[in-house]
Design a protein around this motif. Sequence first.
Motif, PDB file in Angstrom:
ATOM      1  N   ARG A   1      39.477   0.373  61.238  1.00  0.00           N
ATOM      2  CA  ARG A   1      40.750   0.577  62.106  1.00  0.00           C
ATOM      3  C   ARG A   1      40.392  -0.025  63.599  1.00  0.00           C
ATOM      4  O   ARG A   1      41.525  -0.636  64.231  1.00  0.00           O
ATOM      5  N   LYS A   2      39.853   0.310  64.158  1.00  0.00           N
ATOM      6  CA  LYS A   2      39.478   0.269  65.420  1.00  0.00           C
ATOM      7  C   LYS A   2      39.211  -1.243  65.595  1.00  0.00           C
ATOM      8  O   LYS A   2      39.819  -1.834  66.548  1.00  0.00           O
ATOM      9  N   THR A   3      38.305  -1.836  64.672  1.00  0.00           N
ATOM     10  CA  THR A   3      38.172  -3.255  64.737  1.00  0.00           C
ATOM     11  C   THR A   3      39.454  -3.927  64.578  1.00  0.00           C
ATOM     12  O   THR A   3      39.709  -4.910  65.275  1.00  0.00           O
ATOM     13  N   ILE A   4      40.528  -3.328  63.634  1.00  0.00           N
ATOM     14  CA  ILE A   4      41.679  -3.957  63.585  1.00  0.00           C
ATOM     15  C   ILE A   4      42.567  -4.359  64.697  1.00  0.00           C
ATOM     16  O   ILE A   4      43.306  -5.212  65.181  1.00  0.00           O
TER      17      ILE A   4
ATOM     18  N   LYS B   1      44.674  -6.863  69.506  1.00  0.00           N
ATOM     19  CA  LYS B   1      44.725  -7.043  71.116  1.00  0.00           C
ATOM     20  C   LYS B   1      44.300  -8.525  71.565  1.00  0.00           C
ATOM     21  O   LYS B   1      44.891  -9.255  72.254  1.00  0.00           O
ATOM     22  N   LEU B   2      43.141  -9.014  70.880  1.00  0.00           N
ATOM     23  CA  LEU B   2      42.852 -10.316  71.158  1.00  0.00           C
ATOM     24  C   LEU B   2      43.510 -11.138  70.758  1.00  0.00           C
ATOM     25  O   LEU B   2      43.901 -12.221  71.266  1.00  0.00           O
ATOM     26  N   LEU B   3      44.158 -10.998  69.557  1.00  0.00           N
ATOM     27  CA  LEU B   3      45.307 -11.970  69.127  1.00  0.00           C
ATOM     28  C   LEU B   3      46.522 -12.178  70.346  1.00  0.00           C
ATOM     29  O   LEU B   3      46.980 -13.319  70.710  1.00  0.00           O
ATOM     30  N   GLN B   4      46.878 -11.044  70.646  1.00  0.00           N
ATOM     31  CA  GLN B   4      47.899 -11.126  71.871  1.00  0.00           C
ATOM     32  C   GLN B   4      47.412 -11.651  73.083  1.00  0.00           C
ATOM     33  O   GLN B   4      48.131 -12.434  73.827  1.00  0.00           O
ATOM     34  N   LYS B   5      46.335 -11.252  73.332  1.00  0.00           N
ATOM     35  CA  LYS B   5      45.644 -11.860  74.498  1.00  0.00           C
ATOM     36  C   LYS B   5      45.358 -13.512  74.546  1.00  0.00           C
ATOM     37  O   LYS B   5      45.899 -14.327  75.608  1.00  0.00           O
TER      38      LYS B   5
END
Length: 712
Positions: A99-102, A107-111
């Motif tokens: 879950r943490k990795t997801i 967040k990386l996708l948004q960034k």
Amino acid sequence: LRNNSCCVSLGLAEGHVEPEQETIIKIPGNSYLMSPSLPDFHGCSPGWSSAFYGAECFDSEVHSYMKNLGKQKSSESQNIDAKKVELEQLLMMETKNYRKTIKFYQKLLQKERSSKGLETKSMLPKLRGQLQEMKSKVQFLELVKKYMQASQTLFCLFIMYAEQWGVESCVLPAVIHSGRTDTANGAPMDESSLLLYYNTDKYHCKNENGIRVLQAGTALGLMAHLYSRNAFLEGYVQQFLYTFRYFCTQEEFLQFLLDRISSTLSSASLDSSTSLTKIRNRSFYILQAWIEDCYSVDFATNTDLLRTLKEFISSKVVPLNGYGEHLLSLLEDASAKKSGNAQQSSSLDKCEEEGEEDRKTLHSLCKKLSEDNFNWKLSKGMGPIAQYQRERLYSSSSVLPKPCYNSFTEEFPVSFAKADEVGPYLLIEHSAQQLCCQLTLLQQELFHKCHPVHFLNSRALGVKDKCVAVQKAVSTETVSLQVCSLFLSKCIQDQYLLQLLRNADSISTWVAAEIVTCHTSKLQVSLLSKFLLIAKCCYEQRNFATAMQILAGLENLIVRQLPAWKFLPAKVAEIMEELKAVEVFLKSDSLCLMEGERFKTHPTIPSAHVLAMHVQQLETGGFTMTNGAHKWTKLRNIAKVVSQVHAFQENPYTYTPDFKLQSYLRQRISHFKNAEISALAADNCANFHQISAEKHSRKIQDALRRMKATFQ
């Protein structure tokens, strides 16, 4: 996670099992044996995977992993509690990390979308690979947990004799004899008179003797086979619970179990190695599995059956055995769930449901990671609906109380806007993705109420191989039973399948009616395009039920002759061919939706009529051999096909409901459910090919000229 060439056998008996102390409960005048870990028996039902995969449900990797759990060194003994604790810790840790990795991935996708940094782009593929590995590990641990649960269903019965789970096949006649009251006049029975096996070399095991596969058996023999060794793990119990109505009634099966319990309850000793104790305990677990899995189709619809069971447990089991209270509690919980009263559920149910919700949330978060595609998918014109979900994630409708409707055609509150006044224009205003989501949620409400047993013996209910399976004028109570029922005459059958098919017919009629009632050709073209795009979005999201219902509405004879089809854009018109290709795909194989890994991560709603037709095809032909034995191979195949209903129900859609739009859709469907498409089309001039006045006049003059020439 499965290996078709591997034989599944329980190998816990290869090592020494640490004995677990059993609890003796004493009350004034009585003492009885109580299962050491009663809460662990909450889930005795083997589940759909047991019926679908059978003995292949757990492969050698799962078996080896389970064997090594709970011990640090090879010399240490295997303890089931240690295995359970270690597995729970591993599963919790891996799920938490996943879950943490997801979240980090999101967040990386948004960034990446905002800054478009090169470092973020390089990290995403690596993180995606890690997510796939972590997802596979979590799924593997869940499979090991299911294997442990299936093992514990029998393990706790025979803690000190793990290698003797159940009884050997040669002891099965004794199972039948234990419940007979006419033992003096009863003829001796042997295994060959009850069950018919055949040897197979499909599985390659270390055992010198080949594996015997059950081929056929008498009704008594098939019921007695429930007590055989590894009947739970090999899928026989679940397959039996799906199909026993073909050869015995619910009352006969219940009486068989109660006779075994009654005859062994007082005489069974505290020694778990005796045959009587094994028969008694196995009867309890079969009964519990039946209640857990089939309460809605057998007990909820048959008050006499439920009363007989409750009276037996209260009068004979509770005074002598602590398992009686557990069974009564289980019946109360099942009744509460059936009636929708969640407050009466036990704390164990709530904990288990929370765990299920966590897993469903986990699957919904990662389902976008799957890139599997169907080979019949012709184009990618319709994008994913994730954007619509993000827009509606924090909408006000998500916190509104949800109205309760039993079906699409129920009456609705007056507070909502009248759908008749709005007309079809609300369909035009909403996008195809939005309408797809809400139609899918409406369809899901109905699908999650059905049971695999509902799809059996559908020919006797009047379901035929045609687009409109059930006529609108036919009610549940007046279904013609001219076709001979495949179930026994006294077997009570729930007819929920008819409700599913009538709702499907209502949606198809609604689609056709919305189109033919459009008063302009331009509006007809818009609605045709909208319904085609909705159907495409539905099948791409694996809602095949709604997609096929829309296709049936578009294939209405009057709708197909509308002039508006000529004005459709070419790309939109191609969707019709795609839908027909999907229909052919669904009809090609009864298990086509279970292929690959997509059904495990993506929600699915099958077409009820197509599935019923597949089951009818399997039901074709005799169910008995020349000697009167029932063909178990035929029943096993039927159980495998209908088990996919429970498989699809495990992974629901998580769209945000729009109750206002759902209410509008319900009202429009209800408004047109009994409509005659031909009568509606006759009142609308847009449904006819228009001929200009000048052209019409010229045709009349030409006809008069030809007629005049004939008289000259």
